[in-house]
Scaffold this motif. Sequence first.
Motif, PDB file in Angstrom:
ATOM      1  N   GLY A 171      -6.356   3.326 -11.382  1.00  0.00           N
ATOM      2  CA  GLY A 171      -6.273   4.059 -12.638  1.00  0.00           C
ATOM      3  C   GLY A 171      -5.009   4.857 -12.822  1.00  0.00           C
ATOM      4  O   GLY A 171      -4.965   5.790 -13.624  1.00  0.00           O
ATOM      5  N   LEU A 172      -3.943   4.480 -12.087  1.00  0.00           N
ATOM      6  CA  LEU A 172      -2.701   5.255 -12.134  1.00  0.00           C
ATOM      7  C   LEU A 172      -1.769   4.815 -13.245  1.00  0.00           C
ATOM      8  O   LEU A 172      -1.032   5.635 -13.800  1.00  0.00           O
ATOM      9  CB  LEU A 172      -1.965   5.140 -10.790  1.00  0.00           C
ATOM     10  CG  LEU A 172      -2.695   5.696  -9.563  1.00  0.00           C
ATOM     11  CD1 LEU A 172      -1.965   5.288  -8.300  1.00  0.00           C
ATOM     12  CD2 LEU A 172      -2.800   7.210  -9.660  1.00  0.00           C
ATOM     13  N   TYR A 227       1.668  -2.811  -7.710  1.00  0.00           N
ATOM     14  CA  TYR A 227       1.366  -2.367  -9.072  1.00  0.00           C
ATOM     15  C   TYR A 227      -0.075  -2.718  -9.444  1.00  0.00           C
ATOM     16  O   TYR A 227      -0.749  -1.962 -10.163  1.00  0.00           O
ATOM     17  CB  TYR A 227       2.344  -2.989 -10.056  1.00  0.00           C
ATOM     18  CG  TYR A 227       3.623  -2.184 -10.247  1.00  0.00           C
ATOM     19  CD1 TYR A 227       4.215  -1.519  -9.178  1.00  0.00           C
ATOM     20  CD2 TYR A 227       4.241  -2.092 -11.489  1.00  0.00           C
ATOM     21  CE1 TYR A 227       5.384  -0.779  -9.344  1.00  0.00           C
ATOM     22  CE2 TYR A 227       5.412  -1.363 -11.671  1.00  0.00           C
ATOM     23  CZ  TYR A 227       5.977  -0.706 -10.591  1.00  0.00           C
ATOM     24  OH  TYR A 227       7.128   0.026 -10.762  1.00  0.00           O
ATOM     25  N   ALA A 228      -0.565  -3.855  -8.972  1.00  0.00           N
ATOM     26  CA  ALA A 228      -1.954  -4.223  -9.240  1.00  0.00           C
ATOM     27  C   ALA A 228      -2.910  -3.220  -8.598  1.00  0.00           C
ATOM     28  O   ALA A 228      -3.917  -2.812  -9.207  1.00  0.00           O
ATOM     29  CB  ALA A 228      -2.234  -5.631  -8.725  1.00  0.00           C
ATOM     30  N   ARG A 279       0.826  -1.209   0.000  1.00  0.00           N
ATOM     31  CA  ARG A 279       0.000   0.000   0.000  1.00  0.00           C
ATOM     32  C   ARG A 279       0.861   1.260   0.000  1.00  0.00           C
ATOM     33  O   ARG A 279       0.515   2.268  -0.613  1.00  0.00           O
ATOM     34  CB  ARG A 279      -0.947   0.006   1.197  1.00  0.00           C
ATOM     35  CG  ARG A 279      -2.126  -0.945   1.042  1.00  0.00           C
ATOM     36  CD  ARG A 279      -3.194  -0.687   2.073  1.00  0.00           C
ATOM     37  NE  ARG A 279      -4.350  -1.543   1.858  1.00  0.00           N
ATOM     38  CZ  ARG A 279      -5.330  -1.268   0.994  1.00  0.00           C
ATOM     39  NH1 ARG A 279      -5.281  -0.158   0.288  1.00  0.00           N
ATOM     40  NH2 ARG A 279      -6.334  -2.105   0.850  1.00  0.00           N
ATOM     41  N   ARG A 280       1.986   1.211   0.723  1.00  0.00           N
ATOM     42  CA  ARG A 280       2.879   2.363   0.729  1.00  0.00           C
ATOM     43  C   ARG A 280       3.428   2.638  -0.669  1.00  0.00           C
ATOM     44  O   ARG A 280       3.539   3.797  -1.095  1.00  0.00           O
ATOM     45  CB  ARG A 280       4.016   2.124   1.720  1.00  0.00           C
ATOM     46  CG  ARG A 280       3.632   2.433   3.159  1.00  0.00           C
ATOM     47  CD  ARG A 280       4.830   2.324   4.071  1.00  0.00           C
ATOM     48  NE  ARG A 280       5.034   0.951   4.520  1.00  0.00           N
ATOM     49  CZ  ARG A 280       6.145   0.512   5.107  1.00  0.00           C
ATOM     50  NH1 ARG A 280       7.166   1.331   5.262  1.00  0.00           N
ATOM     51  NH2 ARG A 280       6.238  -0.735   5.508  1.00  0.00           N
ATOM     52  N   LEU A 281       3.763   1.583  -1.391  1.00  0.00           N
ATOM     53  CA  LEU A 281       4.249   1.763  -2.763  1.00  0.00           C
ATOM     54  C   LEU A 281       3.176   2.405  -3.641  1.00  0.00           C
ATOM     55  O   LEU A 281       3.444   3.355  -4.387  1.00  0.00           O
ATOM     56  CB  LEU A 281       4.665   0.408  -3.348  1.00  0.00           C
ATOM     57  CG  LEU A 281       6.100  -0.033  -3.122  1.00  0.00           C
ATOM     58  CD1 LEU A 281       6.280  -1.466  -3.601  1.00  0.00           C
ATOM     59  CD2 LEU A 281       7.066   0.885  -3.838  1.00  0.00           C
ATOM     60  N   ALA A 282       1.958   1.874  -3.574  1.00  0.00           N
ATOM     61  CA  ALA A 282       0.875   2.412  -4.400  1.00  0.00           C
ATOM     62  C   ALA A 282       0.560   3.850  -4.021  1.00  0.00           C
ATOM     63  O   ALA A 282       0.324   4.708  -4.890  1.00  0.00           O
ATOM     64  CB  ALA A 282      -0.371   1.536  -4.266  1.00  0.00           C
ATOM     65  N   ALA A 296      -2.845   8.281 -18.685  1.00  0.00           N
ATOM     66  CA  ALA A 296      -3.429   9.613 -18.877  1.00  0.00           C
ATOM     67  C   ALA A 296      -4.741   9.699 -18.124  1.00  0.00           C
ATOM     68  O   ALA A 296      -5.565   8.786 -18.177  1.00  0.00           O
ATOM     69  CB  ALA A 296      -3.647   9.879 -20.367  1.00  0.00           C
ATOM     70  N   ARG A 297      -4.921  10.788 -17.422  1.00  0.00           N
ATOM     71  CA  ARG A 297      -6.182  11.015 -16.721  1.00  0.00           C
ATOM     72  C   ARG A 297      -7.159  11.657 -17.687  1.00  0.00           C
ATOM     73  O   ARG A 297      -6.883  12.690 -18.286  1.00  0.00           O
ATOM     74  CB  ARG A 297      -5.971  11.927 -15.510  1.00  0.00           C
ATOM     75  CG  ARG A 297      -4.916  11.439 -14.542  1.00  0.00           C
ATOM     76  CD  ARG A 297      -5.320  10.159 -13.845  1.00  0.00           C
ATOM     77  NE  ARG A 297      -6.319  10.438 -12.820  1.00  0.00           N
ATOM     78  CZ  ARG A 297      -6.941   9.485 -12.139  1.00  0.00           C
ATOM     79  NH1 ARG A 297      -6.709   8.219 -12.397  1.00  0.00           N
ATOM     80  NH2 ARG A 297      -7.819   9.802 -11.211  1.00  0.00           N
ATOM     81  N   THR A 298      -8.301  11.052 -17.872  1.00  0.00           N
ATOM     82  CA  THR A 298      -9.284  11.532 -18.834  1.00  0.00           C
ATOM     83  C   THR A 298     -10.449  12.184 -18.112  1.00  0.00           C
ATOM     84  O   THR A 298     -10.563  12.154 -16.895  1.00  0.00           O
ATOM     85  CB  THR A 298      -9.816  10.365 -19.683  1.00  0.00           C
ATOM     86  OG1 THR A 298     -10.576   9.505 -18.807  1.00  0.00           O
ATOM     87  CG2 THR A 298      -8.681   9.567 -20.288  1.00  0.00           C
TER      88      THR A 298
END
Length: 470
Positions: free
Chosen positions: A82-83, A75-76, A33-36, A96-98
Amino acid sequence: MYGNRPMSATKGSPNPAAAWLRRIEALDGPAYRRLATALEQAVAEGELQAGDQIPAQREVARRVGIDFTTVTRAYALARERGLIEGTAGRGTFIRARTHEDEAGLVDLSMNLPPPPAGLNLAALLRETTGAILARTDPATLMAYHPGAGSLAQRTAGAAWLAPNLGEVDPARVIVASGAQTALSALLDHLTRPGEVILAEAFAYPGLLATAARRGLSVAACPMDAEGLEPEALARLIAQHRPRLLCCTPTFQNPTAATMGLARREAVVAIARAVGVTIIEDDAYGLLPAAPLPALAALWPEGVLHVATTAKTLSPGLRVAYIVAPPGAAEGAAGALHAIAQMPAPLMAAVVTSWIRDGVATRILEGVREEVVARRALAAELLPAAVGGTESLHVWLPGATATPAARDRGLALVGAEAFRAPGAVGEGLRVSLGAAAKRATLGRALTALSTLVSRPNAPTTAHPRESGDPS
């Protein structure tokens, strides 16, 4: 290390793409979680931007000092948020953030090509720009360039348009910074305020806006399932003696009508008989796998052909081509130079490289594959929509959007944006490419099918009985 114990992000040599890992030392909670969360913070604060590549999972495990499985889990989680996005063999990239992410909107109004199936545009762009900068003096790229484009760029443009135009002398090709710029330059070059031009009754808004600013009167030509109606076209030409005829023969915007070969020949014959020049806005002409001949191929002496990479490759490539009649390129190039001086040299170099190396063809094929899949989805969910199997948009004749559409997060554009002066009729243009994912498009089209109303209205566009083009 695990749990709440500190993790070190200092192993290995400095790497800008891995600098965000330092953030994990100030966070609490399970390692994954810290990584994400560290990744999410880096994106939110602009340290990482859309398209940035981040280190592979094994490299992160080595740098941070945790096991590979923990990084995979992180990473999952980042992917769920959505990162990031990525495919095997190409790496992992910041997504890309849409509008879908930021505002809950699904954009069915912007006619953009979808991401090409099986290809990573960001990686291709990075590779190509790197190669260009490695072999070209940056000072040369950043200098002023000939307004019509270099010989290499014009030759590449001629090759790119060959499926529609056949063999074209590169001297007839002009490189422009987008189709809208090209159309504006041609109207400035070929018309005077007060003159009349003919256009489809539902026409590209950019053309209508440019004509209005130029002080031109637009006569709206009735349309049927193949676009311009020949009998109406001949009658309007005799009535108004227009300076130009402007039209889109393939996947017309917005009605998605495509002229068959016989219709193309008829339109050209009518214009040629009275000497009316045609501006052919062929934004979508390369999308069909078996494209029909362009109007400029049928009448090279009387048609100015405009084609853009924005609808076939990527909207960020602001490169378009004008193919002028023999001997007419210099005047058109001068008008274009007065408006935009030159296309962006780096983008023109990228497009030229992609055409020469075959990358542009691969991207076009990937875009076409995705367009076909999305058009099939639209056929299933919106059976009343019209448009070819390779069309980037469809048209819902007679339909209007209800206020609930916006409330449901659907951005739409209706006939009012496209009506030429005096034209009547309703409809919705539904763009299929802007939604980031096919599944998102499917949900949007399902919602749209329950929200549009279909009053009794013409399914094709006609001008009012008066025929007044003003």
